[in-house]
Design an enzyme around this catalytic site. Structure first.
Site, PDB file in Angstrom:
ATOM      1  N   LYS A  86       0.834  -1.205   0.000  1.00  0.00           N
ATOM      2  CA  LYS A  86       0.000   0.000   0.000  1.00  0.00           C
ATOM      3  C   LYS A  86       0.875   1.265   0.000  1.00  0.00           C
ATOM      4  CE  LYS A  86      -1.770   2.487   3.232  1.00  0.00           C
ATOM      5  NZ  LYS A  86      -2.378   2.979   4.442  1.00  0.00           N
ATOM      6  N   ASP A 108      -6.330   0.927   0.745  1.00  0.00           N
ATOM      7  CA  ASP A 108      -6.379   1.274   2.164  1.00  0.00           C
ATOM      8  C   ASP A 108      -7.751   0.893   2.715  1.00  0.00           C
ATOM      9  OD1 ASP A 108      -8.171   3.162   1.309  1.00  0.00           O
ATOM     10  OD2 ASP A 108      -7.193   4.849   2.303  1.00  0.00           O
TER      11      ASP A 108
END
Ligand code: SF4
Length: 190
Positions: A98, A117
């Site tokens: 991420k 996320d």
């Protein structure tokens, strides 16, 4: 939205943003970025002092260890520059896919993956774009990247994060006024 300038600031801000609001991260980094300007500055930071400087973002011991550790590797292996590719970014402590995707897309303009996320997870699941569990971020990323052309990956993440904050919130999503409720299989059912 995180305030950041160069790739190093974005990397630091993204590591600090785990389990913390962007607003709080921006308050902390407004001082931090004045003091620490290069990877060598972070690598040479006093750990106890640095912990206190980022304390209010939560999980500060771990974040301090990761930021100082990442900066040390950036100095020693990458000439003081944040790397611009996935493999080298993933070699830094505190950097998972991420964070690497955030840095690659926003600091280097590279669509290497979809940023997944908590907002992207929630909204994409409600839209039934994926059926994975929340602990399967990498698989969610794969599902989404297969649905979209690569050039749209960064923008798509931004849109889902924005929509997740503004409308499709974790608690009480505002389905009746959601602009995409006609497309959403979960409308009115959450
Ligand atoms: S209709 Fe409701 S659940 Fe679906 S995207 Fe909109 S706010 Fe989220």
């Amino acid at each position: 939205m995180l305030n950041r300038g160069d790739p190093l600031e974005l990397l630091v801000a993204t590591i600090l943003s785990a389990q913390c609001t962007d607003k709080r991260v921006n308050i902390v980094t407004s001082e931090l970025f004045k003091k620490y300007r290069t990877a060598a500055d972070y690598a040479g930071a006093d750990p106890a002092e640095f912990q206190q400087e980022i304390r209010s973002t939560g999980f500060f011991r771990n974040k301090a260890k990761n930021i100082i550790g990442a900066a040390t590797i950036i100095v020693e292996r990458f000439d003081g520059e944040v790397p611009d590719n996935m493999d080298e970014l993933l070699s830094l402590p505190g950097v998972a896919r991420k964070t690497a995707n955030v840095v690659l897309a926003n600091a280097f303009g590279k669509n290497v993956g979809v940023v997944v996320d908590t907002h992207v997870m929630r909204v994409s699941k409600r839209l039934k774009l994926t059926s994975r569990e929340n602990n399967q971020g990498d698989k969610i990323e794969k599902d989404l990247s297969e649905l979209l052309p690569r050039r749209e990956w960064a923008l798509f993440s931004h849109l889902l994060i924005f929509h997740g904050r503004a409308c499709c919130r974790a608690r009480k999503p505002t389905c009746p006024i959601c602009p995409i409720n006609h497309l959403c299989p979960s409308a009115g059912k959450v």
